[in-house]
Design a protein around this motif. Structure first.
Motif, PDB file in Angstrom:
ATOM      1  N   ALA A  27      13.619 -32.806  -8.993  1.00 20.77           N
ATOM      2  CA  ALA A  27      12.362 -32.147  -8.629  1.00 20.77           C
ATOM      3  C   ALA A  27      11.577 -33.066  -7.718  1.00 20.77           C
ATOM      4  N   ALA A  28      10.970 -32.484  -6.688  1.00 20.60           N
ATOM      5  CA  ALA A  28      10.037 -33.179  -5.807  1.00 20.60           C
ATOM      6  C   ALA A  28       8.990 -32.143  -5.430  1.00 20.60           C
ATOM      7  N   THR A  29       7.954 -32.064  -6.230  1.00 21.63           N
ATOM      8  CA  THR A  29       6.934 -31.045  -6.050  1.00 21.63           C
ATOM      9  C   THR A  29       5.745 -31.647  -5.322  1.00 21.63           C
ATOM     10  N   ARG A  30       4.698 -30.878  -5.209  1.00 20.47           N
ATOM     11  CA  ARG A  30       3.490 -31.352  -4.539  1.00 20.47           C
ATOM     12  C   ARG A  30       2.908 -32.595  -5.208  1.00 20.47           C
ATOM     13  N   MET A  31       3.079 -32.689  -6.532  1.00 20.17           N
ATOM     14  CA  MET A  31       2.402 -33.736  -7.294  1.00 20.17           C
ATOM     15  C   MET A  31       3.331 -34.800  -7.881  1.00 20.17           C
ATOM     16  N   HIS A  32       4.619 -34.476  -8.083  1.00 20.16           N
ATOM     17  CA  HIS A  32       5.442 -35.425  -8.821  1.00 20.16           C
ATOM     18  C   HIS A  32       6.918 -35.337  -8.447  1.00 20.16           C
ATOM     19  N   TYR A  33       7.637 -36.391  -8.885  1.00 22.95           N
ATOM     20  CA  TYR A  33       9.094 -36.433  -8.791  1.00 22.95           C
ATOM     21  C   TYR A  33       9.669 -36.414 -10.203  1.00 22.95           C
ATOM     22  N   THR A  34      10.899 -35.893 -10.325  1.00 23.17           N
ATOM     23  CA  THR A  34      11.634 -35.973 -11.589  1.00 23.17           C
ATOM     24  C   THR A  34      13.058 -36.413 -11.304  1.00 23.17           C
ATOM     25  N   LEU A  35      13.502 -37.427 -12.063  1.00 25.21           N
ATOM     26  CA  LEU A  35      14.872 -37.909 -11.983  1.00 25.21           C
ATOM     27  C   LEU A  35      15.589 -37.573 -13.281  1.00 25.21           C
ATOM     28  N   ARG A  36      16.875 -37.212 -13.146  1.00 31.48           N
ATOM     29  CA  ARG A  36      17.734 -37.068 -14.321  1.00 31.48           C
ATOM     30  C   ARG A  36      18.599 -38.314 -14.429  1.00 31.48           C
ATOM     31  N   ARG A  37      18.605 -38.905 -15.594  1.00 34.88           N
ATOM     32  CA  ARG A  37      19.434 -40.093 -15.813  1.00 34.88           C
ATOM     33  C   ARG A  37      19.949 -40.071 -17.241  1.00 34.88           C
ATOM     34  N   THR A  38      21.011 -40.821 -17.482  1.00 33.64           N
ATOM     35  CA  THR A  38      21.619 -40.894 -18.807  1.00 33.64           C
ATOM     36  C   THR A  38      21.659 -42.341 -19.263  1.00 33.64           C
ATOM     37  N   ASP A  39      21.269 -42.546 -20.505  1.00 31.49           N
ATOM     38  CA  ASP A  39      21.282 -43.877 -21.102  1.00 31.49           C
ATOM     39  C   ASP A  39      22.211 -43.870 -22.311  1.00 31.49           C
ATOM     40  N   ALA A  40      22.890 -44.988 -22.531  1.00 32.57           N
ATOM     41  CA  ALA A  40      23.858 -45.057 -23.630  1.00 32.57           C
ATOM     42  C   ALA A  40      23.200 -44.837 -24.978  1.00 32.57           C
ATOM     43  N   ARG A  41      21.939 -45.240 -25.109  1.00 34.66           N
ATOM     44  CA  ARG A  41      21.245 -45.093 -26.394  1.00 34.66           C
ATOM     45  C   ARG A  41      20.387 -43.840 -26.456  1.00 34.66           C
ATOM     46  N   ALA A  42      19.711 -43.529 -25.365  1.00 34.77           N
ATOM     47  CA  ALA A  42      18.716 -42.457 -25.385  1.00 34.77           C
ATOM     48  C   ALA A  42      19.254 -41.117 -24.908  1.00 34.77           C
ATOM     49  N   GLY A  43      20.463 -41.098 -24.369  1.00 37.74           N
ATOM     50  CA  GLY A  43      21.041 -39.836 -23.928  1.00 37.74           C
ATOM     51  C   GLY A  43      20.532 -39.399 -22.570  1.00 37.74           C
ATOM     52  N   MET A  44      20.608 -38.097 -22.316  1.00 33.58           N
ATOM     53  CA  MET A  44      20.176 -37.552 -21.028  1.00 33.58           C
ATOM     54  C   MET A  44      18.665 -37.339 -21.027  1.00 33.58           C
ATOM     55  N   LEU A  45      18.025 -37.873 -19.989  1.00 33.60           N
ATOM     56  CA  LEU A  45      16.567 -37.901 -19.912  1.00 33.60           C
ATOM     57  C   LEU A  45      16.094 -37.353 -18.580  1.00 33.60           C
ATOM     58  N   HIS A  46      14.875 -36.825 -18.584  1.00 34.24           N
ATOM     59  CA  HIS A  46      14.142 -36.558 -17.354  1.00 34.24           C
ATOM     60  C   HIS A  46      13.005 -37.572 -17.282  1.00 34.24           C
ATOM     61  N   VAL A  47      12.972 -38.346 -16.207  1.00 32.70           N
ATOM     62  CA  VAL A  47      11.932 -39.357 -16.013  1.00 32.70           C
ATOM     63  C   VAL A  47      11.039 -38.892 -14.865  1.00 32.70           C
ATOM     64  N   HIS A  48       9.743 -38.814 -15.128  1.00 25.11           N
ATOM     65  CA  HIS A  48       8.786 -38.211 -14.201  1.00 25.11           C
ATOM     66  C   HIS A  48       7.835 -39.272 -13.634  1.00 25.11           C
ATOM     67  N   PHE A  49       7.542 -39.153 -12.332  1.00 27.35           N
ATOM     68  CA  PHE A  49       6.628 -40.061 -11.639  1.00 27.35           C
ATOM     69  C   PHE A  49       5.653 -39.239 -10.796  1.00 27.35           C
ATOM     70  N   PRO A  50       4.433 -39.736 -10.599  1.00 29.24           N
ATOM     71  CA  PRO A  50       3.568 -39.091  -9.605  1.00 29.24           C
ATOM     72  C   PRO A  50       4.043 -39.426  -8.198  1.00 29.24           C
ATOM     73  N   ARG A  51       3.701 -38.582  -7.239  1.00 31.43           N
ATOM     74  CA  ARG A  51       4.034 -38.909  -5.842  1.00 31.43           C
ATOM     75  C   ARG A  51       3.158 -40.052  -5.331  1.00 31.43           C
ATOM     76  N   ILE A  52       1.856 -39.944  -5.554  1.00 30.74           N
ATOM     77  CA  ILE A  52       0.943 -40.947  -5.016  1.00 30.74           C
ATOM     78  C   ILE A  52       1.173 -42.280  -5.714  1.00 30.74           C
ATOM     79  N   GLY A  53       1.393 -43.318  -4.918  1.00 26.43           N
ATOM     80  CA  GLY A  53       1.605 -44.651  -5.451  1.00 26.43           C
ATOM     81  C   GLY A  53       3.053 -45.028  -5.673  1.00 26.43           C
ATOM     82  N   TYR A  54       3.987 -44.113  -5.316  1.00 26.18           N
ATOM     83  CA  TYR A  54       5.407 -44.373  -5.561  1.00 26.18           C
ATOM     84  C   TYR A  54       6.238 -44.024  -4.332  1.00 26.18           C
ATOM     85  N   SER A  55       7.314 -44.792  -4.142  1.00 20.62           N
ATOM     86  CA  SER A  55       8.197 -44.606  -2.994  1.00 20.62           C
ATOM     87  C   SER A  55       9.541 -44.067  -3.461  1.00 20.62           C
ATOM     88  N   LEU A  56      10.015 -43.065  -2.722  1.00 21.60           N
ATOM     89  CA  LEU A  56      11.304 -42.443  -2.995  1.00 21.60           C
ATOM     90  C   LEU A  56      12.306 -42.867  -1.918  1.00 21.60           C
TER      91      LEU A  56
END
Length: 312
Positions: A277-306
């Motif tokens: 996801a890359a919407t007007r306000m935020h980004y979302t990444l899908r990632r998998t961790d060995a302990r936590a499983g499949m996750l969606h990690v969300h960031f605001p657009r402002i203040g972050y570089s993609l």
């Protein structure tokens, strides 16, 4: 409502911002105490790299940065609002100033030798050095105010905040909004964490009275929770469906690409994953961790570089 888990530590100013918002909205939450400095293996299991404080977890959804966390809490509990009409644009703009300019000015003032000595007066001898090295790594390349310049600017900002309180009990009216919570936490650090430096607040009595009103909001209904419990909950959960799926492409990077996201200024550690996801306000990444499983990690657009990750 799905359980809200805040990963934080008691002396974090940005965590205090979110704790107060939770109290203002009377949202029940679970508290996971995390280390103030690296290593943070349990945090990184959830975020994939992002290590700033706090982090909000809702099941297998991980929300980074207090600007985004505040929006999430507003969506969960719209009343009382953090973004009142007709001044919500001003509230967001003032909050962004407070989270950046005011915060870094206050920190340059607070963390003078007297302030640092008080912060670590009851800590082991190596604690101050470890803290300094950790924060130096997080702020590589940042411009820093000298203490004298920070003191002068801090005094000016306190007078400006005082002027805003001439006619209202809060910065923009009769009730608190996002600008109050953002402006409060740097001053809270001065008052509560480095009180030896807090004489500067006496220059603005209306600000001290406002701080008392903000502190009286409290943190709301909270229960203690452990990091292993939080990670197990993430592993047993599925991320929530993405409701805002309007793709706003500013980078020429299509959805499904392998990307990294990192903060523009403080905390350069990046999180890698699949851009979903890359919407007007935020980004979302899908990632998998060995302990936590499949996750969606969300960031605001402002203040972050993609950035796209080049395949090996």
């Amino acid at each position: 409502m799905t359980e809200l888990i805040l990963h934080h530590y008691p002396t974090s100013p940005f965590a205090e911002k979110i704790r107060l918002i939770l109290g203002y909205k009377q949202i029940p939450w679970k508290s996971v105490i995390i280390p103030a400095i690296m290593p943070k293996p349990d945090v990184l299991a959830l975020t994939g790299g992002y290590r700033k404080t706090p982090v909000l977890q809702i099941g297998a959804d991980i929300y980074c940065d207090t600007a985004l966390i505040a929006d999430v809490l507003e969506h969960i509990q719209p009343r009382p609002t953090l973004y009142p009409e007709p001044s919500k644009g001003m509230a967001r703009t003032l909050a962004q100033w407070a989270d950046t300019t005011l915060f870094w000015t206050s920190m340059a003032y607070n963390l003078q030798p007297r302030g640092l000595a008080q912060m670590f007066e009851h800590a082991p001898p190596h604690a101050a050095r470890a803290f300094g090295e950790d924060r130096k790594a997080m702020s590589a390349g940042m411009m820093r105010l000298r203490p004298a310049d920070a003191a002068a600017a801090y005094k000016s900002y306190l007078r400006r905040l005082s002027d805003m309180l001439d006619d209202w009990p809060y910065l923009q009216g009769e009730v608190p909004c996002i600008s109050d919570f953002a402006a409060y936490h740097p001053l809270w650090f001065t008052r509560m964490r480095t009180p030896v430096m807090a004489e500067i607040l006496n220059l603005a009595p209306p600000v001290l009275e406002w701080m008392d009103r903000m502190a009286a909001i409290g943190h709301g209904p909270m229960e203690k929770f452990s990091a292993p419990e939080a990670i197990a909950l993430a592993a047993a959960s599925a991320p929530a469906p993405l409701h805002d799926d309007v793709f706003q492409d500013e980078h020429g990077i299509p959805l499904g690409s392998r990307v990294s996201i990192s903060a523009d200024l403080f905390g350069p550690e990046s999180t890698e994953g699949e851009l979903i996801a890359a919407t007007r306000m935020h980004y979302t990444l899908r990632r998998t961790d060995a302990r936590a499983g499949m996750l969606h990690v969300h960031f605001p657009r402002i203040g972050y570089s993609l950035k796209a990750v080049t395949p090996p």
